[in-house]
Design a protein around this motif. Structure first.
Motif, short mmCIF file in Angstrom:
data_model
loop_
_atom_site.label_atom_id
_atom_site.label_comp_id
_atom_site.label_asym_id
_atom_site.label_seq_id
_atom_site.Cartn_x
_atom_site.Cartn_y
_atom_site.Cartn_z
N ALA A 1 0.86 -1.19 0.00
CA ALA A 1 0.00 0.00 0.00
C ALA A 1 0.89 1.23 0.00
N PHE A 2 0.44 2.29 -0.69
CA PHE A 2 1.27 3.47 -0.88
C PHE A 2 0.54 4.73 -0.42
N ALA A 3 1.32 5.75 -0.12
CA ALA A 3 0.78 7.03 0.32
C ALA A 3 0.49 7.92 -0.88
N GLY A 4 -0.32 8.96 -0.63
CA GLY A 4 -0.53 9.98 -1.65
C GLY A 4 -1.84 9.85 -2.38
N SER A 5 -2.28 10.98 -2.94
CA SER A 5 -3.50 11.01 -3.73
C SER A 5 -3.35 12.06 -4.83
N VAL A 6 -4.14 11.89 -5.90
CA VAL A 6 -4.19 12.87 -6.98
C VAL A 6 -5.65 13.14 -7.28
N ARG A 7 -5.98 14.42 -7.45
CA ARG A 7 -7.35 14.81 -7.71
C ARG A 7 -7.42 15.65 -8.97
N PHE A 8 -8.26 15.23 -9.91
CA PHE A 8 -8.45 15.94 -11.17
C PHE A 8 -9.77 16.73 -11.09
N THR A 9 -9.71 18.03 -11.39
CA THR A 9 -10.91 18.86 -11.39
C THR A 9 -10.95 19.71 -12.65
N GLY A 10 -12.16 20.06 -13.07
CA GLY A 10 -12.30 20.89 -14.26
C GLY A 10 -13.76 21.19 -14.54
N LYS A 11 -13.99 21.83 -15.66
CA LYS A 11 -15.35 22.20 -16.05
C LYS A 11 -16.16 20.96 -16.40
N GLY A 12 -17.47 21.15 -16.44
CA GLY A 12 -18.35 20.05 -16.80
C GLY A 12 -18.53 19.04 -15.69
N GLY A 13 -18.26 19.47 -14.45
CA GLY A 13 -18.44 18.57 -13.31
C GLY A 13 -17.31 17.59 -13.10
N LEU A 14 -16.16 17.81 -13.77
CA LEU A 14 -15.02 16.92 -13.59
C LEU A 14 -14.47 17.01 -12.17
N ASP A 15 -14.48 15.92 -11.44
CA ASP A 15 -13.93 15.87 -10.09
C ASP A 15 -13.66 14.40 -9.75
N LEU A 16 -12.44 13.98 -9.97
CA LEU A 16 -12.05 12.58 -9.77
C LEU A 16 -10.80 12.51 -8.90
N GLU A 17 -10.88 11.76 -7.81
CA GLU A 17 -9.74 11.61 -6.92
C GLU A 17 -9.35 10.14 -6.81
N LEU A 18 -8.05 9.88 -6.90
CA LEU A 18 -7.50 8.54 -6.71
C LEU A 18 -6.61 8.57 -5.47
N ALA A 19 -6.91 7.75 -4.49
CA ALA A 19 -6.15 7.71 -3.24
C ALA A 19 -6.04 6.25 -2.79
N GLY A 20 -5.29 6.04 -1.71
CA GLY A 20 -5.18 4.69 -1.16
C GLY A 20 -4.70 3.67 -2.17
N VAL A 21 -3.67 4.04 -2.93
CA VAL A 21 -3.17 3.16 -4.00
C VAL A 21 -2.52 1.91 -3.43
N THR A 22 -2.85 0.76 -3.99
CA THR A 22 -2.24 -0.51 -3.61
C THR A 22 -1.81 -1.25 -4.87
N VAL A 23 -0.81 -2.10 -4.72
CA VAL A 23 -0.32 -2.92 -5.83
C VAL A 23 -0.12 -4.34 -5.33
N LYS A 24 -0.64 -5.28 -6.12
CA LYS A 24 -0.41 -6.70 -5.86
C LYS A 24 0.21 -7.33 -7.10
N VAL A 25 1.25 -8.12 -6.87
CA VAL A 25 1.93 -8.82 -7.97
C VAL A 25 1.98 -10.29 -7.63
N ALA A 26 1.58 -11.12 -8.57
CA ALA A 26 1.65 -12.58 -8.41
C ALA A 26 1.55 -13.23 -9.78
N SER A 27 2.32 -14.31 -9.96
CA SER A 27 2.28 -15.08 -11.21
C SER A 27 2.53 -14.23 -12.45
N GLY A 28 3.45 -13.28 -12.32
CA GLY A 28 3.83 -12.46 -13.48
C GLY A 28 2.84 -11.40 -13.88
N LYS A 29 1.85 -11.13 -13.01
CA LYS A 29 0.84 -10.13 -13.32
C LYS A 29 0.61 -9.22 -12.13
N GLY A 30 0.44 -7.94 -12.39
CA GLY A 30 0.21 -6.98 -11.32
C GLY A 30 -1.13 -6.28 -11.48
#
Length: 469
Positions: A294-323
């Motif tokens: 699990a990783f720290a940090g977030s990014v939030r995209f905002t703009g006209k037309g109601g654009l408001d998207l936030e990505l937080a709580g990023v996690t990564v899992k890797v197994a069997s050659g796939k992430g």
């Protein structure tokens, strides 16, 4: 009543005292400085971009060396290095990254148009400026490929700009650029000398020359500590994941339609073409090539037309050659936890010199990821690649991000600046906060007038009052 001649003498004396007080500070700031970190934003020539990707050339452009895009048509070059002399105004800064244009695909699979521009360098001295770049171009008729280093590609219009006396960051905004004869030749003859190119903007950090390098404040781990870190199953020292989401999405957010921006929080870092989510914690198994972090940090995209998207709580899992990269997605006030956004290939996560890393692993949008982006992209769409670094040894260091320097916005546009109006000229001047203030040019007289403005105004009011009386 104080005679006017005495008033003038008093003003001259007071300015002399003030000048003497300012001289030590001016001399101190005049020491040559090192350029370290920063970005250069340049579209090269927007009409050329349109030509390359249009119906005639039917080509494309690609980025190299960590170059990013800004807005609708600019390329962002990074990691400035160079020098700056506040006393003379001499300035030199070289930037990393490049962009390659290809088009007019031929029957043999090659491209008649093939042009690469990289490592732009800006040099300013004596009131004139030039932009240099490494160029690889292919002649249209013969097909001969020419590689040239640091071609003087464009002259820079510096009218009304005084480069002296700046602190940090140093920034120039929308400086006019004109193609040189050497640049026209390296441009494979698509344009003639004197053709206007896109304006150039830059912002760089500067610092005083360092003395002898100081000893590292971080002690090297003792053999027993290193052995303990290696012997603890599943543990790792640090980790980071780099992902730019998707280049075209970033361009959409900051472009003419959404006219928006992104903001980072909780430790996330902006690498220009990617975002870094740091401080990874979790488990890693070198033998099984598995990772759950699990990783720290977030990014939030905002703009006209109601654009408001936030990505937080990023996690990564890797197994069997796939992430799989997951994140908490907040859209229109609703948060969904642990959404699988993309999957990526992870064939080799074996540690080397204490670092297990994946570099730009191809990533594909999942069905849930498509929903997270409001079905702007369909399932299976190629997203930006994922880079992953896991330090399994205390001595290992994570790869460095492109250095974009400190964000700074000049106060005016150089080409529209009247030479007789110094208060609108975007020249960096030393400020008490060290934040890089863009103030008037015109040398010491202007600086002196600014510093003693209150005194001068008070004297004028006092004189006017006594004259009236």
């Amino acid at each position: 009543m104080l005679p006017s001649r005495s008033v003038r003498a008093l003003v001259v004396a007071l300015f002399a005292v003030l000048l003497g007080a300012l001289l030590p500070a001016t001399a101190a700031q005049a020491a040559s400085r090192t350029v370290q970190g920063g970005r250069l934003d340049w579209g090269i020539k927007s009409s050329f971009q349109s030509y390359v990707t249009g119906p005639i050339a039917q080509g494309s452009w690609s980025l190299t060396g960590g170059t990013a895009t800004v807005g609708g048509s600019q390329f962002r070059f990074h990691s400035a290095t160079g020098s700056y002399d506040p006393e003379s105004g001499a300035f030199q800064a070289g930037f990393s990254g490049g962009v390659r244009f290809v088009g007019h695909r031929q029957s043999d699979g090659t491209n008649q148009l093939d042009l690469t521009i990289g490592r732009p360098t800006v040099r300013i001295s004596g009131g004139s400026g030039t932009l240099y770049a490494d160029m690889v171009s292919k002649e249209r008729e013969s097909g001969r490929v020419t590689t040239s280093a640091q071609v003087p590609m464009a002259t820079l219009g510096l009218s009304g700009i005084n480069m002296r006396g700046g602190s940090t960051p140093i920034a120039l905004n929308n400086v006019p650029a004109t193609l040189t004869a050497q640049g026209a030749k390296a441009f494979a003859g698509y344009y003639t000398a004197g053709t206007p190119l896109d304006p150039v903007s830059l912002s760089v950090d500067t610092k005083a020359p360092a003395g002898a390098p100081a000893a590292s404040s971080t002690p090297s781990p003792s053999p027993s500590k290193t052995k303990k870190a290696e012997s603890t199953a599943g543990r790792f020292e640090d980790a980071a994941v780099d992902w730019g989401v998707r280049r075209t999405y970033r361009e959409y957010v900051t472009g003419s339609i959404a006219q928006g921006e992104w903001t980072l929080a909780d430790g996330a870092q902006d690498g220009g073409a990617l975002f870094r989510f740091p401080k990874g914690k979790g488990t890693y198994d070198a033998k099984k090539q598995t990772l759950d972090a699990a990783f720290a940090g977030s990014v939030r995209f905002t703009g006209k037309g109601g654009l408001d998207l936030e990505l937080a709580g990023v996690t990564v899992k890797v197994a069997s050659g796939k992430g799989t990269l997951r994140a908490d997605v907040t859209n229109e006030g609703t948060t969904r936890k642990g959404v699988a956004l993309v999957t990526f290939t992870a064939k080799d996560l074996t540690p080397k010199d204490g670092l297990a890393a994946l570099t730009e692993a191809p990533a594909t949008l999942t069905a849930d990821g498509a929903k997270a982006f409001g079905s702007l992209y369909s399932e299976g769409t190629a997203m930006d690649p994922v880079s992953l670094a896991v330090a399994v040894d205390a001595k290992a260091q994570l790869p460095a991000l492109p250095d974009l320097g400190t964000a700074a916005e000049p106060s005016a546009t150089p080409e529209k600046t009247p030479a007789a109006t110094p208060s609108t000229q975007p020249v960096a001047a030393e400020s008490g906060t060290g934040g890089g203030t863009y103030l008037a040019a015109g040398g010491g007289a202007v600086l002196l007038a600014a510093a003693g403005g209150g005194l001068w105004l008070a004297l004028r009011r006092r004189t006017a009052s006594r004259t009236t009386t």
